[in-house]
Design a protein around this motif. Sequence first.
Motif, short mmCIF file in Angstrom:
data_model
loop_
_atom_site.label_atom_id
_atom_site.label_comp_id
_atom_site.label_asym_id
_atom_site.label_seq_id
_atom_site.Cartn_x
_atom_site.Cartn_y
_atom_site.Cartn_z
N SER A 102 0.80 -1.22 0.00
CA SER A 102 0.00 0.00 0.00
C SER A 102 0.83 1.27 0.00
CB SER A 102 -0.89 0.00 1.25
OG SER A 102 -1.47 1.25 1.49
N GLY A 103 0.29 2.32 -0.64
CA GLY A 103 0.88 3.65 -0.58
C GLY A 103 0.75 4.30 0.77
N GLN A 104 0.09 3.62 1.72
CA GLN A 104 0.03 4.08 3.10
C GLN A 104 1.29 3.66 3.87
OE1 GLN A 104 -2.86 5.90 4.32
NE2 GLN A 104 -2.98 5.96 2.09
N SER A 128 1.09 -3.21 -5.40
CA SER A 128 0.65 -2.19 -4.46
C SER A 128 -0.69 -1.61 -4.91
CB SER A 128 1.69 -1.07 -4.38
OG SER A 128 1.20 0.05 -3.69
N ASN A 129 -1.45 -1.09 -3.94
CA ASN A 129 -2.66 -0.39 -4.36
C ASN A 129 -2.35 0.86 -5.17
OD1 ASN A 129 -1.87 1.44 -2.36
ND2 ASN A 129 -3.59 1.01 -1.01
N SER A 130 -1.08 1.25 -5.24
CA SER A 130 -0.69 2.31 -6.17
C SER A 130 -0.92 1.89 -7.62
CB SER A 130 0.78 2.69 -5.96
OG SER A 130 0.97 3.25 -4.68
N GLY A 333 6.95 4.07 -2.84
CA GLY A 333 6.81 2.68 -3.30
C GLY A 333 7.41 2.47 -4.67
N ARG A 334 7.29 3.49 -5.53
CA ARG A 334 7.88 3.39 -6.86
C ARG A 334 9.41 3.40 -6.77
NH1 ARG A 334 3.97 8.11 -8.98
NH2 ARG A 334 5.49 8.43 -10.65
N GLU A 335 9.96 4.16 -5.82
CA GLU A 335 11.42 4.22 -5.66
C GLU A 335 12.00 2.87 -5.26
OE1 GLU A 335 10.98 8.76 -3.91
OE2 GLU A 335 11.76 7.16 -2.65
#
Length: 879
Positions: A102-104, A128-130, A333-335
């Motif tokens: 998650s992005g959380q 991820s939910n991203s 998360g992308r990093e």
Amino acid sequence: MTDAPAVRTTCPYCGVGCGVLARPTGPEFAEIAGDPVHPANFGRLCVKGTALGETLSLQNRLLYPEIAGARASWDDALGLVAAKFRDTIAEHGPDSVALYVSGQLLTEDYYAANKLAKGFLGTANIDSNSRLCMSSAVAGHRRAFGEDIVPTVYEDLELADLLVLVGSNTAWCHPVLFQRIAAARATRPTMRVVVIDPRRTATCEGADMHLAIAPGTDVALFAGLLRYLHRSGRADRTYAAHLEDVDDALAAGRTVADVAAICGLRQSEITKFYELFASTAKTVTMFSQGVNQSSAGVDKVNAIINVHLLTGRIGKPGAGPFSITGQPNAMGGREVGALSNLLAAHLEFGRASDLALLRDFWSAPNLATNPGLKAVSLFEAVAAGKVRALWVIGTNPAVSLPNGDMARAALAKAEFLAISDCANTDSGMSAHVRLPAQAWGEKDGTVTNSERVISRQRSFLSPPGEARPDWWIIAQVAARLGHGAAFAWRNAAEIFREHATLSGTQNDGSRLFDISALARLNDAEYEAMKPARWPRPAKSIALSRLFGRGGFPTPSGRARMVPTPYRAPANPVSVEWPLVLITGRLRDQWHTMTRTGKTARLFRHIPEPVLAIHPDDMPAMEDGDLAVVESPWGSGTLRVRHDRGLRRGTVFAPMHWTAEFCAGGRVNSAVNPAVDPLSGQPEFKHTPVQVRPAAMDWHGFALTRRLLGSKAAEWCAVIPLEGQVWRHELAGHGDAADAHAATVASLGGPDGWMSLRDPAAGIFRAAQVQDGRLAACVFTGRNHLLPARDWLMELFAHESIEIADRRALLAGRRADGAAPEPSICVCMGVGAGAIRAAIAAGCDSVAAVGKATTAGTNCGSCRPEIGAILTEMRVKEPA
């Protein structure tokens, strides 16, 4: 009040990444203010941010590990997760297990999860939910730039002479940025704003132009703009040296007439927009979910990027394409590569040297070498029994995924399901193991916002129960799988240093993501770390804007102009499914309401799940009716709200409601599961649906001091009120009298009840007064035309009910006949009536209304609505 110093931290909501000053004033409350020195917000906060201190209660918290619904020790729970993953991999291979994150999460949590899955479980099945909100932007950036890079910064929004907002209700979804834009326009009135959206949203108030395009046609609009720019001689010939594949991209553009026909706009509107864009060098195109959440989302992103590349409007003050992220740490998360098709530190699956680098750095011989399943495919694989063990961390896919009934069925069917969360969620109902994670205010680490700024999220509360950091939970499972040495971190700072070191390893500038200058921070320096934008390499100067002089991380060093031919949405409307459903966010709610659902004032604005619909599309339905919105995949039942700002043929519904608050209002059950073929991002903005009246026999509401829950009626929406009072909106089939009697009986004994019954008219009302205070009231009728709730809700705050109020109780209105008014400014508690009265008294601007009423003077999120009331009242004035 406490004398404890304020802690500098970061807001846990959208991707703006606002700095927050938090001062705890008790175990479940904190004073919250904007951080005046944080570069994202300079002290501004939105209504959700200002209410953060009210969301810290332990209501609905998951506090202890559980196995099969029973409390367990951490050792037993972690041991079971490790054993199930170990045994499943041994029998069915590494791709039979998966993580969904998650992005959380904080970046350190994300890093740990990705390292465990790809490095040591040997599967890239971690998504991820991203994926649901930003993956089209990621894919578009990678296609154009060679790496997932956002080249612009927030300051560019203020420096631009033209700001184009595409698929972004900025006023509601990124309100602090909207405030920054509004402030810039106030000082520079020549600045122009264009909004491109099928809906006339709050963001359109004050805009210079609104293009209400047909849903899903953005590619045609921007590919046509590219053609127009080229043919009118607006290409930047100098910047062309930094581009490749220009001619192929230009071939995809259509004429103005074709674009107008596809987009459902007048040719004059298209031409006016094209010429405004062509003649304004300092242009920023800011885009968000309306672009990304599409079966053509990646092409939409590249069509936008193309017009900026062709004209050289990138990497310069006030110019560039700007993807605004939806979650607080979608960028983090992308990093770290926590999408199934990415590797950590912007390394690539398709490069053998990158795989070798990561394998050596992690000492992970079992490193996954191919991309894994993306979110929708992942849950389809769970449903099909191909993914047998699933660990969901910090997200609620039972509510947030499209085709939500399939997602729920998949979770229930999983051979093994572990949930790590701070709250009890819909997704956790089927879990075999539940692990209590720390929440915002308790956990410690970093997040990265939409302009690449890394900020510290610091703890200022002691974790309750046995809650633990997500990275610690992941590391403990890794240790039980035999990988303890690779996960032997003592704190978040050690994880951050490893992450930063990896970003600079064998990186000679070929990867722009490089934060190796931060790899040398000791624990104290990490604790004190100020916001820092990447890239931040150890051996060269950090840049703010990127690509102004080229320098793209592609093999040729040039940006790719990507051809973007228009293609229609994956599932078009038809005779059976004649309307297009668009889903999205509300101003005052967040995701699945595990946080915002704890504060009553965030429900004042829109308290129930609603379906916004143009009145001419459903003339037989009235405001307040219940309607069923149905698609080939599922359905939801929502309250109708007429909205002439919607493009004909479209309906809009918010995505926030869960089984806790309104099981029937989970609109994502109906959402189209089609995805973009490259990004895997779902088509949340174009679901073909039909809408029909919900044929309920009775409607009602119950205001109570005891929570009845969302199963109190066949259809029920639960709404928290101040003072531990609950509002329940009710509807169902059967006899209204029986439903009324059953609801009254559920509230306890017969003492203190007053009642009004008119069976012929179908009116049944009751109110209970105990010890002089209003304890409950239950109103039931044959339709939704029931007394307004506002005055009755106010009475629950009274220590005693006056005689006049008792007499008026069952009438449902004040004895003086004064009408209630809807809430507009939640921060200051100002309703529409007070705002209208101020305008009628001579206030002719939003600022003047604010001075007279205080509305809009705190977070500013309601200012567009105040502006809309001003416009409406001016239009109604006689000529």
